[in-house]
Motif scaffolding. Structure first.
Motif, PDB file in Angstrom:
ATOM      1  N   VAL A  83       0.808  -1.215   0.000  1.00  4.06           N
ATOM      2  CA  VAL A  83       0.000   0.000   0.000  1.00  4.06           C
ATOM      3  C   VAL A  83       0.848   1.275   0.000  1.00  4.06           C
ATOM      4  CG1 VAL A  83      -1.999   1.122   1.086  1.00  4.06           C
ATOM      5  CG2 VAL A  83      -1.708  -1.345   1.274  1.00  4.06           C
TER       6      VAL A  83
ATOM      7  N   GLN B 244      -4.341  -2.476  14.482  1.00  2.00           N
ATOM      8  CA  GLN B 244      -5.766  -2.095  14.509  1.00  2.00           C
ATOM      9  C   GLN B 244      -6.665  -3.232  14.033  1.00  2.00           C
ATOM     10  OE1 GLN B 244      -6.764   1.670  12.599  1.00  2.00           O
ATOM     11  NE2 GLN B 244      -4.873   2.596  13.346  1.00  2.00           N
TER      12      GLN B 244
ATOM     13  N   SER C 171     -14.223  -7.379  18.999  1.00  2.00           N
ATOM     14  CA  SER C 171     -15.497  -7.927  18.558  1.00  2.00           C
ATOM     15  C   SER C 171     -15.738  -9.290  19.219  1.00  2.00           C
ATOM     16  CB  SER C 171     -15.476  -8.041  17.034  1.00  2.00           C
ATOM     17  OG  SER C 171     -16.608  -8.701  16.567  1.00  2.00           O
TER      18      SER C 171
ATOM     19  N   GLU D  75     -19.149 -11.542  19.876  1.00  2.00           N
ATOM     20  CA  GLU D  75     -19.545 -11.694  18.479  1.00  2.00           C
ATOM     21  C   GLU D  75     -18.735 -12.774  17.772  1.00  2.00           C
ATOM     22  OE1 GLU D  75     -20.293  -6.902  17.958  1.00  2.00           O
ATOM     23  OE2 GLU D  75     -19.163  -7.951  16.410  1.00  2.00           O
ATOM     24  N   THR D  76     -19.287 -13.256  16.665  1.00  2.00           N
ATOM     25  CA  THR D  76     -18.550 -14.146  15.777  1.00  2.00           C
ATOM     26  C   THR D  76     -17.903 -13.273  14.719  1.00  2.00           C
ATOM     27  OG1 THR D  76     -20.017 -16.010  16.154  1.00  2.00           O
ATOM     28  CG2 THR D  76     -18.867 -15.986  14.061  1.00  2.00           C
ATOM     29  N   VAL D  77     -16.675 -13.559  14.360  1.00  2.00           N
ATOM     30  CA  VAL D  77     -16.009 -12.783  13.317  1.00  2.00           C
ATOM     31  C   VAL D  77     -15.801 -13.669  12.101  1.00  2.00           C
ATOM     32  CG1 VAL D  77     -13.946 -11.471  12.697  1.00  2.00           C
ATOM     33  CG2 VAL D  77     -14.878 -11.288  14.998  1.00  2.00           C
ATOM     34  N   LYS D  78     -16.467 -13.277  11.026  1.00  2.00           N
ATOM     35  CA  LYS D  78     -16.461 -14.100   9.826  1.00  2.00           C
ATOM     36  C   LYS D  78     -15.737 -13.359   8.715  1.00  2.00           C
ATOM     37  CE  LYS D  78     -19.762 -16.937   7.353  1.00  2.00           C
ATOM     38  NZ  LYS D  78     -21.133 -17.438   7.396  1.00  2.00           N
ATOM     39  N   ILE D  79     -14.560 -13.850   8.362  1.00  2.00           N
ATOM     40  CA  ILE D  79     -13.766 -13.211   7.321  1.00  2.00           C
ATOM     41  C   ILE D  79     -13.848 -14.093   6.080  1.00  2.00           C
ATOM     42  CG2 ILE D  79     -11.471 -12.334   6.707  1.00  2.00           C
ATOM     43  CD1 ILE D  79     -12.621 -10.947   9.166  1.00  2.00           C
TER      44      ILE D  79
ATOM     45  N   MET E 157     -19.324  -9.932  13.322  1.00  2.00           N
ATOM     46  CA  MET E 157     -18.664  -8.973  12.424  1.00  2.00           C
ATOM     47  C   MET E 157     -18.185  -9.712  11.183  1.00  2.00           C
ATOM     48  SD  MET E 157     -15.526  -6.334  13.243  1.00  2.00           S
ATOM     49  CE  MET E 157     -14.204  -7.514  13.460  1.00  2.00           C
TER      50      MET E 157
ATOM     51  N   ARG F 126     -16.229  -9.433   7.180  1.00  2.00           N
ATOM     52  CA  ARG F 126     -15.080  -8.769   6.577  1.00  2.00           C
ATOM     53  C   ARG F 126     -15.348  -7.295   6.249  1.00  2.00           C
ATOM     54  NH1 ARG F 126     -11.273 -11.927   3.059  1.00  2.00           N
ATOM     55  NH2 ARG F 126      -9.675 -10.461   2.448  1.00  2.00           N
TER      56      ARG F 126
ATOM     57  N   LEU G 224     -15.389  -5.141   9.244  1.00  2.00           N
ATOM     58  CA  LEU G 224     -14.027  -4.934   9.746  1.00  2.00           C
ATOM     59  C   LEU G 224     -13.351  -3.826   8.942  1.00  2.00           C
ATOM     60  CD1 LEU G 224     -11.488  -5.748  11.395  1.00  2.00           C
ATOM     61  CD2 LEU G 224     -11.081  -7.544   9.702  1.00  2.00           C
TER      62      LEU G 224
ATOM     63  N   LYS H 145     -14.738  -0.497   9.955  1.00  2.00           N
ATOM     64  CA  LYS H 145     -14.244  -0.068  11.267  1.00  2.00           C
ATOM     65  C   LYS H 145     -12.853   0.571  11.151  1.00  2.00           C
ATOM     66  CE  LYS H 145     -15.749  -2.601  15.069  1.00  2.00           C
ATOM     67  NZ  LYS H 145     -15.674  -3.702  16.055  1.00  2.00           N
ATOM     68  N   ILE H 146     -11.996  -0.070  10.344  1.00  2.00           N
ATOM     69  CA  ILE H 146     -10.637   0.439  10.164  1.00  2.00           C
ATOM     70  C   ILE H 146     -10.687   1.743   9.358  1.00  2.00           C
ATOM     71  CG2 ILE H 146      -8.313  -0.084   9.268  1.00  2.00           C
ATOM     72  CD1 ILE H 146      -9.205  -1.888  11.612  1.00  2.00           C
TER      73      ILE H 146
ATOM     74  N   ASN I 137      -9.477   5.658  10.384  1.00  2.00           N
ATOM     75  CA  ASN I 137      -8.403   6.268   9.587  1.00  2.00           C
ATOM     76  C   ASN I 137      -8.977   7.070   8.430  1.00  2.00           C
ATOM     77  OD1 ASN I 137      -5.765   4.783  10.648  1.00  2.00           O
ATOM     78  ND2 ASN I 137      -7.409   3.280  10.541  1.00  2.00           N
TER      79      ASN I 137
ATOM     80  N   HIS J 276      -8.093   9.485   6.854  1.00  2.00           N
ATOM     81  CA  HIS J 276      -7.168   9.971   5.826  1.00  2.00           C
ATOM     82  C   HIS J 276      -6.867   8.920   4.767  1.00  2.00           C
ATOM     83  CE1 HIS J 276      -4.853   7.791   8.765  1.00  2.00           C
ATOM     84  NE2 HIS J 276      -3.829   7.744   7.933  1.00  2.00           N
ATOM     85  N   LEU J 277      -7.342   7.670   4.972  1.00  2.00           N
ATOM     86  CA  LEU J 277      -7.061   6.617   3.986  1.00  2.00           C
ATOM     87  C   LEU J 277      -8.269   6.400   3.082  1.00  2.00           C
ATOM     88  CD1 LEU J 277      -5.384   3.874   6.209  1.00  2.00           C
ATOM     89  CD2 LEU J 277      -4.249   5.598   4.801  1.00  2.00           C
TER      90      LEU J 277
ATOM     91  N   ASP K  43      -7.847   1.436  -0.176  1.00  2.00           N
ATOM     92  CA  ASP K  43      -6.561   1.106   0.432  1.00  2.00           C
ATOM     93  C   ASP K  43      -6.766   0.295   1.707  1.00  2.00           C
ATOM     94  OD1 ASP K  43      -4.957   2.173  -1.511  1.00  2.00           O
ATOM     95  OD2 ASP K  43      -4.808   4.147  -0.551  1.00  2.00           O
TER      96      ASP K  43
ATOM     97  N   ARG L 281      -7.334  -3.127   0.731  1.00  2.00           N
ATOM     98  CA  ARG L 281      -6.085  -3.811   0.350  1.00  2.00           C
ATOM     99  C   ARG L 281      -5.259  -4.183   1.577  1.00  2.00           C
ATOM    100  NH1 ARG L 281      -3.304   0.074  -3.550  1.00  2.00           N
ATOM    101  NH2 ARG L 281      -1.545  -1.375  -3.594  1.00  2.00           N
ATOM    102  N   ILE L 282      -5.256  -3.299   2.559  1.00  2.00           N
ATOM    103  CA  ILE L 282      -4.503  -3.571   3.787  1.00  2.00           C
ATOM    104  C   ILE L 282      -5.049  -4.820   4.469  1.00  2.00           C
ATOM    105  CG2 ILE L 282      -4.109  -2.714   6.150  1.00  2.00           C
ATOM    106  CD1 ILE L 282      -4.149   0.168   4.763  1.00  2.00           C
ATOM    107  N   VAL L 283      -6.378  -4.860   4.620  1.00  2.00           N
ATOM    108  CA  VAL L 283      -7.010  -5.999   5.282  1.00  2.00           C
ATOM    109  C   VAL L 283      -6.761  -7.283   4.485  1.00  2.00           C
ATOM    110  CG1 VAL L 283      -9.255  -6.975   5.948  1.00  2.00           C
ATOM    111  CG2 VAL L 283      -8.717  -4.599   6.517  1.00  2.00           C
TER     112      VAL L 283
END
Lengths: 100, 93
Positions: free
Chosen positions: A19, A32, A40, A45-49, B1, B3, B6, B9-10, B14, B16-17, B21, B24-26
């Protein structure tokens, strides 16, 4: 097996390369992301990615444990534990990558 | 929560982002973890947990419907062990 260990530093280095933020800010962002997932989960909570996996919190009931050294019975208090279920994509990549 | 939440939240933390981006970071973070495990490496995130690869030996399995024996090849599976700080945090620590 390779046996290398990656750390936060490797993740922030990857974010830095990908980045183009400063190294310092990249490190903060990695923190972060981990922090957001943790809070979370702490909130129950459940975190689902998607395409990574699901972190979920399970309640464990109290049970009687035993000190394996002394044989003494000790109660194991009710607690919350985290379980991680990898996505199909992760399972596939890990299986394919480590196949001989 | 999920993706996208998440990412949001980020992004909120932030301003300023650019959103893309943050995406892409995540993605980079999660992709790096998967790629490391695909190489047979471990990812240790102190306080959060560690991702590693476990080997499952080959075995003779059985088709539960037909009772037929089938050879199940050795395989590698992802494994996550919760870090101490996160475990404590889940229990109000």
């Amino acid at each position: 097996m390779a046996g290398k260990t990656l750390t936060r530093m490797d993740l922030s280095e990857a974010v830095f390369r990908e980045v183009g933020l400063s190294r310092n800010e990249s490190a903060q962002l990695v923190e972060q992301v981990l922090g957001a997932i943790s809070s979370s989960l702490a909130a129950g909570e459940t975190v689902k990615i998607s395409s990574f996996g699901t972190f979920s919190v399970r309640d464990k009931a109290q049970r009687v444990g035993r000190n394996p050294k002394t044989g003494e019975e000790v109660p194991i208090l009710p607690r919350r534990v985290l379980s991680f279920r990898p996505s199909h994509l992760m399972k596939e990549r890990v299986a394919d990558g480590n196949r001989k | 929560m999920i993706r996208s939440e998440l990412v949001q939240k980020i992004a909120d933390a932030n301003p300023h982002l650019f959103q893309r981006d943050v995406e892409r970071i995540v993605s980079t973070i999660f992709d790096q973890i998967i790629e490391a495990m695909a190489r047979g490496d471990r990812v240790e995130l102190r306080g959060f947990g560690a991702f590693s690869v476990k080997k499952r030996d080959g075995r003779i399995g059985r088709n539960p419907r037909t009772g037929e024996s089938v050879r199940v090849e050795e395989k590698h599976v992802p494994f996550f062990k919760t870090g101490k700080a996160l475990r404590d945090q889940l229990n109000g620590g």
